[in-house]
Design an enzyme around this catalytic site. Structure first.
Site, PDB file in Angstrom:
ATOM      1  N   SER A 223      62.128 113.382  62.677  1.00 23.03           N
ATOM      2  CA  SER A 223      61.140 112.881  61.709  1.00 23.03           C
ATOM      3  C   SER A 223      60.664 114.006  60.796  1.00 23.03           C
ATOM      4  O   SER A 223      61.476 114.573  60.070  1.00 23.03           O
ATOM      5  CB  SER A 223      59.967 112.233  62.450  1.00 23.03           C
ATOM      6  N   THR A 224      59.377 114.353  60.855  1.00 23.56           N
ATOM      7  CA  THR A 224      58.821 115.366  59.947  1.00 23.56           C
ATOM      8  C   THR A 224      59.562 116.695  60.101  1.00 23.56           C
ATOM      9  O   THR A 224      59.679 117.222  61.199  1.00 23.56           O
ATOM     10  CB  THR A 224      57.328 115.591  60.239  1.00 23.56           C
ATOM     11  N   HIS A 250      63.262 109.308  60.062  1.00 25.33           N
ATOM     12  CA  HIS A 250      62.215 108.486  59.451  1.00 25.33           C
ATOM     13  C   HIS A 250      62.188 108.752  57.950  1.00 25.33           C
ATOM     14  O   HIS A 250      61.851 109.852  57.509  1.00 25.33           O
ATOM     15  CB  HIS A 250      60.850 108.806  60.071  1.00 25.33           C
ATOM     16  N   MET A 343      56.424 114.305  64.224  1.00 19.20           N
ATOM     17  CA  MET A 343      55.091 114.000  64.722  1.00 19.20           C
ATOM     18  C   MET A 343      55.117 112.721  65.549  1.00 19.20           C
ATOM     19  O   MET A 343      55.886 111.816  65.262  1.00 19.20           O
ATOM     20  CB  MET A 343      54.128 113.853  63.537  1.00 19.20           C
ATOM     21  N   ASP A 346      57.963 108.979  68.941  1.00 17.17           N
ATOM     22  CA  ASP A 346      59.121 108.098  68.779  1.00 17.17           C
ATOM     23  C   ASP A 346      60.372 108.733  69.391  1.00 17.17           C
ATOM     24  O   ASP A 346      60.682 109.894  69.125  1.00 17.17           O
ATOM     25  CB  ASP A 346      59.364 107.790  67.303  1.00 17.17           C
TER      26      ASP A 346
END
Length: 405
Positions: A223-224, A250, A343, A346
């Site tokens: 993700s991030t 994401h 973050m 998930d």
């Protein structure tokens, strides 16, 4: 007393500069150190104010965002840049060019009523600014709040918005009875929060149901910090890799096709945006399309990728949990699961399930993660066999894939 993460806001719209600044200033631990209406002024402000992170518009007069990034690269400025981009196809192409030029991440710029729509991306903006700003500030000796502190604020804001929605009908009913507005009493102004960092937990111990087998597929959840991390991994991946790789990054709809194409330029393997019913081929990489879950379905003629718009999982669609869940079910111990910077949580629970089934698993380490959230939770749940730095991730994935082909 903690230092603030300082933000430079660069946008040619005075309204956007002010709205972004308001979001920043209303977040404890963030502060606006400068504003600029184009890239040229931003370069001058960098020298004066030394920000920890930059919010950058693309379309600006004098020096636009792409020109700014080229000049930033030429001057070897390493301050992370978050790009504000339109969701249109042209915007997606330019956004990928910005990432190739060294931008750290991006978020979609609101369309329509700017002041109303910006609230929908405010939480994501805070997440990106705090994550990249934290990494840069710590590297340069500042004592700033860690990303979990900002996650806490985001959750409090979500709760406040929920209460406001629930009480809207009460307020309207009282107004109809000519009663004075009471919104401020129902939803008090946010106060500063006290913060105690969560204690690190010991990793749980998972006893797999079976020994690790041949690796037939690799699944990655990220993700991030992901766009640049994936560029680094796929640039160095073994060109002779036989296993297919499925990726949940994401990313909003409208960008993943361009993202896959940008990775395809630098990766020795073929990279695709995944399509429903696409046959999974060895040595190919499949990126989950924005706003769709991706999972694997077993077929007599060969396994295929399936897409779904089932509800979000862990606040995301695509969700790494959905992908990992299907990998655990279809491949059991014949898989490699990888969880990287991001973050939240998930992918963490279902990576642990993959490990329970006997799959091989890796997690990105804390030092090299922009946000040590997803990999931390996965590690604490016992789902990570080995923690690996970003610089070694491509070699580790390639070596395991060769050793267990």
């Amino acid at each position: 007393m903690k230092d603030d993460i300082s933000v430079l806001v660069c946008d040619d719209s005075a309204l956007m500069r002010n709205l972004i600044s308001r979001i920043v200033e209303n977040t404890q631990g963030l502060t606006v150190c400068a504003k600029a209406m184009n890239g040229q002024i931003a370069l001058e402000k960098i020298e004066e104010t030394k920000p920890d992170v930059i919010v950058l518009d693309i379309e600006m007069p004098v020096m636009n965002g792409i020109e700014f990034l080229r000049e930033r690269k030429k001057r070897r400025i390493d301050i992370p840049v978050i790009v504000l981009s339109s969701i249109a196809t042209d915007g997606a192409s330019v956004t990928m060019e910005a990432l190739e030029l060294g931008a750290s991440d991006f978020l979609t710029k609101p369309n329509g009523s700017v002041s109303a729509d910006l609230s929908t991306v405010a939480d994501r903006l805070v997440e990106l600014l705090s994550s990249y700003g934290f990494a840069f500030a710590i590297m340069h000796g500042k004592d700033v709040y860690e990303p979990d502190f900002f996650v806490r604020q985001i959750k409090l804001r979500e709760a406040e918005r929920f209460v406001l929605e629930k009480n809207k009908e009460k307020i309207e009913a009282l107004q109809e009875q000519n009663v004075e507005k009471i919104a401020d009493r129902i939803v008090p102004a946010a106060t500063k929060i006290e913060w105690n960092p969560p204690e690190k937990k010991k990793a749980a111990v998972i006893k797999p149901l079976r020994e690790g087998g041949r690796i037939e597929v690799v699944a990655i959840g990220i993700s991030t910090g992901g766009p640049n991390a994936l560029r680094e991994v796929f640039k160095m991946i073994d060109p002779h890799m036989k296993q297919p790789i499925l990726v949940v990054q994401h990313m909003p709809a409208g960008f993943t096709q361009e993202f896959a194409q940008s990775l395809n330029k630098i990766c020795p393997l073929e990279v695709h945006e995944a399509e429903d019913e696409m046959k999974i081929q060895s040595g190919h990489i499949y990126i989950a399309p924005g706003n769709f879950h991706i999972y694997v379905e077993r077929r007599p003629s060969g396994n295929v990728v399936r897409l779904s718009q089932e509800p979000q999982r862990n606040g995301h669609r695509p969700s790494a949990d959905v992908l990992f869940e299907s990998i655990a079910k279809v491949y059991k111990n014949n898989a490699l699961g990888v969880i990287m910077t991001g973050m939240g949580r998930d992918g963490a629970a279902q990576l642990a399930e993959m490990r329970t089934q006997g799959a091989w698993t890796l997690g990105q380490d804390e030092k090299s993660s922009i946000v040590y959230g997803m990999p931390r939770v996965a590690y604490e749940l016992g789902g990570v066999q080995k923690q690996v730095s970003l610089s070694e991730m491509a070699d580790e994935i390639s070596s395991l894939a060769r050793a267990h082909l």
